[in-house]
Design an enzyme around this catalytic site. Structure first.
Site, PDB file in Angstrom:
ATOM      1  N   SER A 177     -12.794  21.692 -31.584  1.00 44.53           N
ATOM      2  CA  SER A 177     -13.000  20.334 -32.050  1.00 44.53           C
ATOM      3  C   SER A 177     -11.896  20.002 -33.041  1.00 44.53           C
ATOM      4  O   SER A 177     -11.423  20.879 -33.763  1.00 44.53           O
ATOM      5  CB  SER A 177     -14.367  20.225 -32.735  1.00 44.53           C
ATOM      6  OG  SER A 177     -14.350  19.181 -33.683  1.00 44.53           O
TER       7      SER A 177
ATOM      8  N   GLU B 266     -18.553  20.213 -18.807  1.00 47.73           N
ATOM      9  CA  GLU B 266     -19.020  18.833 -18.971  1.00 47.73           C
ATOM     10  C   GLU B 266     -18.310  17.905 -17.995  1.00 47.73           C
ATOM     11  O   GLU B 266     -18.903  16.980 -17.440  1.00 47.73           O
ATOM     12  CB  GLU B 266     -18.767  18.364 -20.403  1.00 47.73           C
ATOM     13  CG  GLU B 266     -19.580  19.116 -21.440  1.00 47.73           C
ATOM     14  CD  GLU B 266     -19.039  18.889 -22.845  1.00 47.73           C
ATOM     15  OE1 GLU B 266     -19.147  17.761 -23.349  1.00 47.73           O
ATOM     16  OE2 GLU B 266     -18.489  19.837 -23.437  1.00 47.73           O
TER      17      GLU B 266
ATOM     18  N   ASN C 272     -16.277  24.031 -27.460  1.00 50.80           N
ATOM     19  CA  ASN C 272     -16.955  23.090 -26.570  1.00 50.80           C
ATOM     20  C   ASN C 272     -16.698  23.419 -25.101  1.00 50.80           C
ATOM     21  O   ASN C 272     -15.574  23.744 -24.736  1.00 50.80           O
ATOM     22  CB  ASN C 272     -16.475  21.666 -26.866  1.00 50.80           C
ATOM     23  CG  ASN C 272     -16.853  21.226 -28.268  1.00 50.80           C
ATOM     24  OD1 ASN C 272     -17.883  21.661 -28.787  1.00 50.80           O
ATOM     25  ND2 ASN C 272     -16.019  20.414 -28.871  1.00 50.80           N
TER      26      ASN C 272
ATOM     27  N   ASN D  73      -2.687  -1.169  13.244  1.00 51.09           N
ATOM     28  CA  ASN D  73      -4.134  -0.976  13.081  1.00 51.09           C
ATOM     29  C   ASN D  73      -4.611   0.363  13.637  1.00 51.09           C
ATOM     30  O   ASN D  73      -5.421   1.042  13.012  1.00 51.09           O
ATOM     31  CB  ASN D  73      -4.902  -2.112  13.767  1.00 51.09           C
ATOM     32  CG  ASN D  73      -4.598  -3.453  13.134  1.00 51.09           C
ATOM     33  OD1 ASN D  73      -3.960  -3.509  12.077  1.00 51.09           O
ATOM     34  ND2 ASN D  73      -5.035  -4.527  13.770  1.00 51.09           N
TER      35      ASN D  73
ATOM     36  N   LYS E 138     -16.328  24.879 -33.769  1.00 50.73           N
ATOM     37  CA  LYS E 138     -16.811  24.498 -32.442  1.00 50.73           C
ATOM     38  C   LYS E 138     -16.055  25.144 -31.299  1.00 50.73           C
ATOM     39  O   LYS E 138     -14.853  25.363 -31.363  1.00 50.73           O
ATOM     40  CB  LYS E 138     -16.706  22.960 -32.266  1.00 50.73           C
ATOM     41  CG  LYS E 138     -17.712  22.186 -33.048  1.00 50.73           C
ATOM     42  CD  LYS E 138     -19.161  22.417 -32.628  1.00 50.73           C
ATOM     43  CE  LYS E 138     -19.517  21.713 -31.340  1.00 50.73           C
ATOM     44  NZ  LYS E 138     -19.496  20.255 -31.485  1.00 50.73           N
TER      45      LYS E 138
ATOM     46  N   SER F 295       0.824  -1.215   0.000  1.00 49.99           N
ATOM     47  CA  SER F 295       0.000   0.000   0.000  1.00 49.99           C
ATOM     48  C   SER F 295       0.853   1.258   0.000  1.00 49.99           C
ATOM     49  O   SER F 295       0.338   2.370   0.064  1.00 49.99           O
ATOM     50  CB  SER F 295      -0.931   0.009   1.210  1.00 49.99           C
ATOM     51  OG  SER F 295      -0.174  -0.028   2.409  1.00 49.99           O
TER      52      SER F 295
ATOM     53  N   TYR G   2     -10.112  -5.251  12.604  1.00 48.98           N
ATOM     54  CA  TYR G   2      -9.385  -4.927  11.368  1.00 48.98           C
ATOM     55  C   TYR G   2      -9.329  -6.123  10.429  1.00 48.98           C
ATOM     56  O   TYR G   2      -9.056  -7.241  10.841  1.00 48.98           O
ATOM     57  CB  TYR G   2      -7.949  -4.476  11.700  1.00 48.98           C
ATOM     58  CG  TYR G   2      -7.142  -4.142  10.457  1.00 48.98           C
ATOM     59  CD1 TYR G   2      -7.192  -2.861   9.915  1.00 48.98           C
ATOM     60  CD2 TYR G   2      -6.381  -5.110   9.805  1.00 48.98           C
ATOM     61  CE1 TYR G   2      -6.489  -2.554   8.755  1.00 48.98           C
ATOM     62  CE2 TYR G   2      -5.677  -4.808   8.648  1.00 48.98           C
ATOM     63  CZ  TYR G   2      -5.728  -3.531   8.127  1.00 48.98           C
ATOM     64  OH  TYR G   2      -5.045  -3.226   6.985  1.00 48.98           O
TER      65      TYR G   2
ATOM     66  N   GLN H 124      -7.556  -1.675   3.991  1.00 56.88           N
ATOM     67  CA  GLN H 124      -6.398  -0.951   3.471  1.00 56.88           C
ATOM     68  C   GLN H 124      -6.749  -0.091   2.251  1.00 56.88           C
ATOM     69  O   GLN H 124      -6.145   0.964   2.038  1.00 56.88           O
ATOM     70  CB  GLN H 124      -5.292  -1.948   3.103  1.00 56.88           C
ATOM     71  CG  GLN H 124      -4.099  -1.330   2.407  1.00 56.88           C
ATOM     72  CD  GLN H 124      -2.903  -2.266   2.357  1.00 56.88           C
ATOM     73  OE1 GLN H 124      -2.183  -2.376   3.337  1.00 56.88           O
ATOM     74  NE2 GLN H 124      -2.713  -2.956   1.248  1.00 56.88           N
TER      75      GLN H 124
ATOM     76  N   THR I 146     -38.967  25.491 -14.459  1.00 55.37           N
ATOM     77  CA  THR I 146     -39.287  24.204 -13.832  1.00 55.37           C
ATOM     78  C   THR I 146     -39.491  23.263 -15.010  1.00 55.37           C
ATOM     79  O   THR I 146     -39.953  23.688 -16.073  1.00 55.37           O
ATOM     80  CB  THR I 146     -40.581  24.272 -12.980  1.00 55.37           C
ATOM     81  OG1 THR I 146     -41.663  24.652 -13.838  1.00 55.37           O
ATOM     82  CG2 THR I 146     -40.463  25.295 -11.851  1.00 55.37           C
ATOM     83  N   HIS I 147     -39.124  22.016 -14.835  1.00 57.82           N
ATOM     84  CA  HIS I 147     -39.194  21.039 -15.936  1.00 57.82           C
ATOM     85  C   HIS I 147     -38.422  21.517 -17.172  1.00 57.82           C
ATOM     86  O   HIS I 147     -38.732  21.111 -18.293  1.00 57.82           O
ATOM     87  CB  HIS I 147     -40.647  20.763 -16.338  1.00 57.82           C
ATOM     88  CG  HIS I 147     -41.557  20.494 -15.174  1.00 57.82           C
ATOM     89  ND1 HIS I 147     -41.744  19.242 -14.645  1.00 57.82           N
ATOM     90  CD2 HIS I 147     -42.299  21.341 -14.415  1.00 57.82           C
ATOM     91  CE1 HIS I 147     -42.589  19.326 -13.619  1.00 57.82           C
ATOM     92  NE2 HIS I 147     -42.930  20.596 -13.450  1.00 57.82           N
TER      93      HIS I 147
ATOM     94  N   LYS J 285      -7.906   4.191   1.785  1.00 59.37           N
ATOM     95  CA  LYS J 285      -7.164   5.430   1.519  1.00 59.37           C
ATOM     96  C   LYS J 285      -7.076   5.745   0.025  1.00 59.37           C
ATOM     97  O   LYS J 285      -7.261   6.893  -0.376  1.00 59.37           O
ATOM     98  CB  LYS J 285      -5.760   5.330   2.147  1.00 59.37           C
ATOM     99  CG  LYS J 285      -5.834   5.343   3.671  1.00 59.37           C
ATOM    100  CD  LYS J 285      -4.539   4.979   4.349  1.00 59.37           C
ATOM    101  CE  LYS J 285      -4.185   3.515   4.208  1.00 59.37           C
ATOM    102  NZ  LYS J 285      -5.175   2.598   4.874  1.00 59.37           N
TER     103      LYS J 285
HETATM  104  N1  ARG Z   1      -1.171  -0.878   5.419  1.00 57.77           N
HETATM  105  C1  ARG Z   1      -2.197  -1.253   6.350  1.00 57.77           C
HETATM  106  C2  ARG Z   1      -3.471  -0.462   6.058  1.00 57.77           C
HETATM  107  O1  ARG Z   1      -3.385   0.540   5.405  1.00 57.77           O
HETATM  108  C3  ARG Z   1      -1.761  -0.951   7.750  1.00 57.77           C
HETATM  109  C4  ARG Z   1      -2.409  -1.818   8.768  1.00 57.77           C
HETATM  110  C5  ARG Z   1      -1.895  -3.203   8.672  1.00 57.77           C
HETATM  111  N2  ARG Z   1      -2.419  -4.006   9.729  1.00 57.77           N
HETATM  112  C6  ARG Z   1      -2.403  -5.326   9.691  1.00 57.77           C
HETATM  113  N3  ARG Z   1      -2.931  -5.954  10.684  1.00 57.77           N
HETATM  114  N4  ARG Z   1      -1.851  -5.968   8.702  1.00 57.77           N
HETATM  115  O2  ARG Z   1      -4.537  -0.846   6.466  1.00 57.77           O
END
Ligand code: ARG
Length: 472
Positions: A290, A303, A298, A123, A296, A36, A330, A335, A168-169, A338
């Site tokens: 375009s 959009e 645009n 965690n 054009k 990650s 957990y 993971q 409206t509409h 994020k």
């Molecule tokens: N990279 C992990 C995450 O973003 C960190 C937590 C990992 N915890 C574990 N028990 N493997 O969630």
């Protein structure tokens, strides 16, 4: 990871996605799905800040010696410099940012590094970092929303008398002003600001010290770390602390709602800029040509504002689907929270900046808007109101009489102010020339004086109110 994956982001042997199938070992595949770092390295500053607060608390509680604490601070300082100078040796095989920092710390200061992880786990660590990052994101997004509100307000100030049709509409309904229309968006984006502020207030509790899930046997002081990191309090339940992600859902819900507003604004800009409406000029900056049709212009940016909602709602759906049915506490599914969230936040912040610039650039064409404000019998309601106010006709009946007058106008192929008095009297004989004072779009606008209404006097007040409430 870039697509197609670069040799650098994949193992040498699997650098081609076609070849990977034949040569990747299970260990390599595990790493590819498990790493990650590419995402969570964005939390490096928060990770270090939280680690320093944790170390200080451990020292104050007599769990860490002052010497070890000193060494940790020095090592972290070196790491911060390495990061700032872009020479921190990130290692993907260490999985995530937490392990990268800890491992580097070990290289720099030796054994003391190993004591930092006392009474915590990744965690609680990861979700503490994440809450800190999102807290900041909420602030940035509120600022960007305010910038957009400022542009809407500035544009509105010049157009309290600029007639435009209200719909409206998507049928012409009643005359309004461009200022009134723009201030409607100012209200929406104001509520969006409040949603980010509100969700940040609720999630500003500190998970750190929940450790893996059950707390720790060390005599830590969670209130101290919570305070040091700017949280209102430590989270009350250690299991909730490491597994809760409803704060992410709230953030993404707020982002999705804000994006809905941007989408509606984008769509209106597309309409207004089209030759059928020709209400505004978006300017060269935000129009593109375009590749085949030389004539054009645009409204691409508008959009894209309209369409980006897909990614935002997708992020909310993604996060919610990860969480659905996930047992406490957990699991690695979490993971991905994020990646989903950072991308959503980036998209929203880009869209907000684009929208603000587009509003600033937008050049209204008042004549075209005024012409259409008078079309479509847009003052019919005013005529009905007039019958009620002048002759005491019940509104339902006035509605009916006005309907007949509209029919007459339709048959004559003209709009209401162009009718003769005789024609009007066919539907209601008591009418006098005074009726013409309510039939123009301008008169209609001026009469909308109820609180929150479109009349320029009210909109002037609304501008002052909005300035004080949202821009002060
Ligand atoms: N990279 C992990 C995450 O973003 C960190 C937590 C990992 N915890 C574990 N028990 N493997 O969630």
């Amino acid at each position: 990871m870039a697509f197609p994956p670069s040799a650098q982001s994949m193992h040498a042997k699997t650098s081609s996605i076609w070849g990977g199938r034949f040569s990747a070992t299970p260990a390599e595949l595990l790493q590819d799905i498990n790493v990650s770092l590419d995402v969570d390295k964005k939390m490096v500053n928060e990770d270090i800040e939280a680690s320093l607060a944790h170390a200080e608390m451990l020292r104050d509680c007599g769990i860490l010696s002052p010497e070890d604490y000193q060494a940790i601070c020095q090592g972290m300082h070196t790491i911060m410099v390495e990061i700032a100078e872009g020479r921190f040796p990130f290692r993907r095989e260490l999985e995530d940012i937490h392990m990268n920092i800890e491992s580097r710390l070990k290289t720099l200061i030796g054994d003391a590094a190993g004591r930092l992880h006392t009474a915590r786990s990744r965690n609680d660590q990861v979700v503490t970092d994440f809450r800190m990052v999102l807290r900041r994101a909420c602030e940035i997004l509120q600022d960007l929303l305010r910038d957009l509100q400022r542009q809407l307000h500035q544009k509105a100030r010049d157009h309290t008398e600029t007639l435009m049709p209200g719909y409206t509409h998507l049928q012409i309904a009643q005359p309004v002003s461009l200022a009134h229309h723009l201030l409607a968006y100012m209200e929406m984006f104001g509520r969006d600001r409040l949603r980010f502020a509100d969700c940040a207030r609720r999630f500003n509790e500190c998970p750190l010290g929940a450790a893996a899930l059950a707390g720790t046997s060390f005599p830590i002081d969670r209130h101290k770390t919570a305070e040091a990191l700017g949280f209102d309090r430590p989270m009350a339940n250690s299991m909730d602390a490491v597994s809760a992600r409803d704060f992410v859902q709230e953030f993404l819900a707020a982002a999705t709602i804000a994006s809905t507003h941007l989408s509606r604004l984008g769509e209106e800009l597309v309409l207004w800029a089209s030759p059928h409406f020709a209400f505004v000029d978006l300017g060269d900056t935000f129009s593109t040509g375009s590749s085949i049709m030389p004539q054009k212009r645009n409204p691409d940016a508008a959009e894209l504002l309209r369409g980006k909602i897909g990614g935002l709602l997708g992020a909310f759906t993604h996060m919610t689907t990860i969480l659905k049915g996930l047992p406490l506490t957990y699991s690695k599914d979490l993971q991905d929270d994020k990646d989903v969230t950072f991308r959503a936040a980036d998209t929203l912040s880009l869209c907000l900046r684009v929208a603000a610039a587009m509003i600033q650039d937008m050049k209204p064409k008042p004549e075209a808007m005024a012409t259409w404000a008078q079309q479509g019998f847009s003052t019919a309601t005013d005529l009905a109101d007039y019958l009620v106010q002048t002759f005491g006709v019940p509104f339902r009946e006035a509605h009916h009489i006005t309907g007949r007058i509209v029919q007459i106008a339709e048959a004559e192929g003209c709009d209401l102010p162009a009718l003769t008095l005789e024609a009007l009297q066919k539907a209601y004989p008591a009418l006098t020339p005074d009726v013409f004072t309510v039939l123009s779009a301008k008169a209609s606008l001026n009469r909308r004086t109820s609180f929150g209404g479109a009349a320029p006097v009210r909109v002037q007040e609304a501008l002052v109110e909005a300035q004080a409430r949202w821009l002060a």
